[in-house]
Design an enzyme around this catalytic site. Structure first.
Site: not given
Length: 165
Positions: A87, A29, A91, A135, A99
């Site tokens: 670190e 990713y 998901v 975030y 969630g």
């Protein structure tokens, strides 16, 4: 996935292969697949050996492994307390939006509070705007005045070999 059952649990030695697989998926990713050097043996030693240096939470959706968070403690000389450093968190794409990422972050925040950590920190790649937005939605602030520095490979070994004071 609104009716999905989310759960977070500490990793066990039996999860090493899963953790390595998730690390590879994360690296893909982040467009860093060719940089993964971790092996099942190295992870087992570092996570579950005589002196573990990091911990892992496994996130599950309806009992299926859906993500992970790998963290360890650092120390703040200014606060005189340890901190929790995330670190990596990942998901799997098929489970995003359920969630689980929020649940993993909340579990890490609880660990930081329970262990009397002064802070909970992590780094994010500049191009990863979906993660940055995520975030920020949790209340995180960017530390734009700080730049990460790194020594590795030949430069690390060259500095270690210096013996002049």
């Amino acid at each position: 996935m609104s009716d999905a059952v989310l759960s977070i649990r500490p990793a066990t030695p039996g999860d090493v292969s899963l953790i390595l697989q998730l690390i590879h998926e994360l690296a893909e990713y982040e467009q860093l697949a060719d940089t993964v050097k971790a092996t099942a043996d190295s992870l087992h030693l570092q996570l579950f050996g005589q002196r573990p240096v990091a911990e892992v939470l496994i996130g599950e959706v309806d009992g299926a492994a859906a993500g992970f968070a790998l963290f360890f403690h650092n120390f703040s000389t200014f606060t005189g307390k340890r901190g929790l450093y995330l670190e990596d968190i990942f998901v799997r794409p098929a489970f995003r939006g359920a969630g689980l990422g929020k649940q993993l972050m909340a579990a890490l925040a609880r660990i930081a509070v329970q262990r009397d950590c002064a802070r909970f920190e992590w780094s994010v790649l500049d191009w990863n705007t979906p993660s940055i937005a995520f975030y920020r939605s949790l209340g995180a602030i960017g530390m734009d005045e700080w730049t990460v520095q790194r020594l590795e490979g030949a430069a690390l070994h060259a500095l270690a070999a210096r013996d002049e004071l």
